[in-house]
Design a protein around this motif. Structure first.
Motif, PDB file in Angstrom:
ATOM      1  N   GLN A 162      45.013  43.138  50.648  1.00 40.66           N
ATOM      2  CA  GLN A 162      46.313  42.461  50.692  1.00 40.66           C
ATOM      3  C   GLN A 162      46.898  42.222  49.299  1.00 40.66           C
ATOM      4  O   GLN A 162      47.987  41.664  49.175  1.00 40.66           O
ATOM      5  N   PHE A 163      46.169  42.636  48.258  1.00 36.34           N
ATOM      6  CA  PHE A 163      46.589  42.347  46.887  1.00 36.34           C
ATOM      7  C   PHE A 163      46.672  43.627  46.054  1.00 36.34           C
ATOM      8  O   PHE A 163      46.143  44.676  46.425  1.00 36.34           O
ATOM      9  N   GLY A 164      47.291  43.483  44.890  1.00 41.74           N
ATOM     10  CA  GLY A 164      47.179  44.509  43.872  1.00 41.74           C
ATOM     11  C   GLY A 164      45.854  44.323  43.153  1.00 41.74           C
ATOM     12  O   GLY A 164      45.536  43.221  42.696  1.00 41.74           O
ATOM     13  N   LEU A 165      45.027  45.377  43.075  1.00 42.67           N
ATOM     14  CA  LEU A 165      43.712  45.307  42.424  1.00 42.67           C
ATOM     15  C   LEU A 165      43.752  46.035  41.089  1.00 42.67           C
ATOM     16  O   LEU A 165      44.537  46.969  40.903  1.00 42.67           O
ATOM     17  N   LEU A 166      42.878  45.611  40.183  1.00 43.18           N
ATOM     18  CA  LEU A 166      42.869  46.240  38.864  1.00 43.18           C
ATOM     19  C   LEU A 166      41.448  46.372  38.331  1.00 43.18           C
ATOM     20  O   LEU A 166      40.523  45.715  38.808  1.00 43.18           O
ATOM     21  N   LYS A 167      41.313  47.243  37.343  1.00 45.83           N
ATOM     22  CA  LYS A 167      40.052  47.431  36.625  1.00 45.83           C
ATOM     23  C   LYS A 167      40.317  47.194  35.147  1.00 45.83           C
ATOM     24  O   LYS A 167      41.418  47.466  34.643  1.00 45.83           O
ATOM     25  N   THR A 168      39.303  46.689  34.432  1.00 53.15           N
ATOM     26  CA  THR A 168      39.456  46.384  33.010  1.00 53.15           C
ATOM     27  C   THR A 168      38.334  47.023  32.201  1.00 53.15           C
ATOM     28  O   THR A 168      37.299  47.418  32.743  1.00 53.15           O
ATOM     29  N   ASN A 169      38.538  47.067  30.867  1.00 49.18           N
ATOM     30  CA  ASN A 169      37.461  47.483  29.974  1.00 49.18           C
ATOM     31  C   ASN A 169      36.706  46.251  29.475  1.00 49.18           C
ATOM     32  O   ASN A 169      36.937  45.127  29.960  1.00 49.18           O
ATOM     33  N   ASP A 170      35.822  46.424  28.503  1.00 50.60           N
ATOM     34  CA  ASP A 170      35.000  45.316  28.023  1.00 50.60           C
ATOM     35  C   ASP A 170      35.808  44.229  27.317  1.00 50.60           C
ATOM     36  O   ASP A 170      35.328  43.108  27.131  1.00 50.60           O
TER      37      ASP A 170
END
Length: 421
Positions: A162-170
């Motif tokens: 139901q949301f916008g998902l994201l990935k990040t770096n360190d």
């Protein structure tokens, strides 16, 4: 103290169809919450408590009551630069259209924003329940040299779609973003969220719809008339070319955009230690009213939140929020109910002179369960409302059932002896 670096922009949302019928006659930010507040009081209070005291609220549907609430609530010193202004969609020489999305609302209002000196635009949603010190997020934004920052919240697999998902770096810089992914895509979107969140199965970083933009970048991004929404267009495109920071928040936060989440958020305030703390030193602000204390006679109260100015003779009230100026008659049983209260009192003389048979409030010998009662409703004696999954979704002139929750519409009259559910 005023944080002159930051301008607050609160998005009032569209028609608010997911909160209907509570949004039938009012905009979403004006919906009453917790017995005495309005939804818009939450982001405004978070801003004030963070020394951000220049705010615009953007809306376009049924904004009269929102205008009145803000005008009557947020008064600052005559010599202060602080303000809370409502900007409704308006026709100009540049546009004759209503807001087409969150980014378009900001684009159409940029002329007003740019009349102010600021370094950062803090963009907030008007339908969330949380308490956050935005200064921490601003500090991280500055320290990282980011051009955009997004507040993020760990969620579980059930909610992740139901949301916008994201990935990040360190370094917590966002490297990829997807809006409301299908369930089969979720294995590719898990994130390092910390041990406490992992233990709860909250392995996905969701956008909270809270953004910081550097002023110059926001101006530049708003020049593209083909991008209307932050989550669907602006953010996915911007992370490719602009340094975008994830600011992970792990306090209490809930999106109360539909009837079910709105209902549970209100009833959650009756817990012994509610997740949303109204009893904090930095509280939630709202319109000051000159009301007497509540008067309660012959009632058993268990996990009940009672607003000011109520007159209660109920037999029992349990796990319920009772709003300002509410009246409840003798021998009535109220449970799992949010009663918003009344905008005014009916005096005994008015009742007599106008031959009013059903007073505002709940009558005698009523049974009310799993129910939201909007403002200024009249519920006659011997009414039984028993919400739950056994009732199909239905709408009438006076009430609506959504996922087992019975919503009595604003100003509705429920005749004596009515049985719902």
């Amino acid at each position: 103290m005023i944080n002159n670096k930051v301008l607050g922009i609160i998005l009032g949302g569209g028609q608010g169809s997911r909160l209907y019928p509570l949004t039938k006659d009012r905009s979403k930010p004006a919906v009453p919450i917790a017995g005495k507040y309005r939804l818009v009081d939450i982001p405004i209070s978070n801003c004030i408590n963070s020394d951000i005291k220049r705010m615009y609220v953007l809306t376009q549907f049924n904004s009269a009551s929102l205008n009145a609430h803000i005008k009557n609530t947020y008064h600052f010193s005559f010599f202060s630069s602080a303000f809370v202004d409502v900007l409704a969609a308006e026709q100009t020489i540049h546009s004759d259209k209503w807001f087409q999305g969150t980014a378009d609302a900001v684009r159409q209002s940029m002329l007003h924003f740019l009349e102010n000196d600021f370094e950062y635009a803090l963009i907030l949603s008007g339908d969330q329940l949380y308490q956050m010190d935005f200064n921490h997020m601003i500090e991280k934004h500055e320290e990282s040299g980011a051009e955009i920052s997004i507040a993020t919240y760990p969620v579980n697999a059930k909610d992740a779609t139901q949301f916008g998902l994201l990935k990040t770096n360190d370094e917590n810089i966002i490297t990829s973003f997807i809006e409301k992914p299908a369930a089969e895509l979720l294995p590719d979107w898990t994130s390092d969220v910390g041990d406490a969140m992992k233990a709860q199965g909250r392995n996905y970083l969701a956008s909270m719809g809270i953004y910081i933009f550097n002023r110059d970048l926001l101006v530049e991004l708003m020049k593209n008339p083909d991008t209307n929404d932050f989550g669907k267009e602006i953010i996915p495109q911007a992370i490719e070319t602009h340094k975008t920071l994830s600011y992970q928040y792990e306090g209490y936060w809930t999106d109360i955009g539909n009837i079910d989440s709105f209902f549970e958020a209100n009833l959650g305030l009756t817990d012994d230690v509610p997740q949303f703390n109204l009893y904090d030193e930095k509280g939630i602000y709202t319109r000051p009213r000159i009301l007497p204390t509540s008067k309660i006679a012959g009632s058993i109260l268990n996990k009940a939140v009672i607003g000011d100015g109520c007159i209660i003779h109920a037999e029992k009230i349990e796990r319920s929020v009772i709003g300002i100026r509410s009246r409840i008659g003798k021998n009535s049983l109220i449970s799992n109910t949010y009663m918003m209260g009344n905008d005014s009192y009916e005096t005994l003389n008015e009742i007599s002179e106008n031959h009013i048979e059903i007073m505002m409030g709940i009558g005698e010998r009523c049974y009310i369960h799993n129910c939201i009662i909007d403002k200024n409703c009249r519920i006659g004696d011997d009414v039984r409302i028993n919400g739950g999954p056994h009732i199909p979704n239905i709408e009438t002139d006076t009430y609506m059932v959504k996922e087992g929750i019975v919503v009595i519409k604003k100003d509705a009259t429920i005749p004596k002896g009515t049985n719902i559910g």
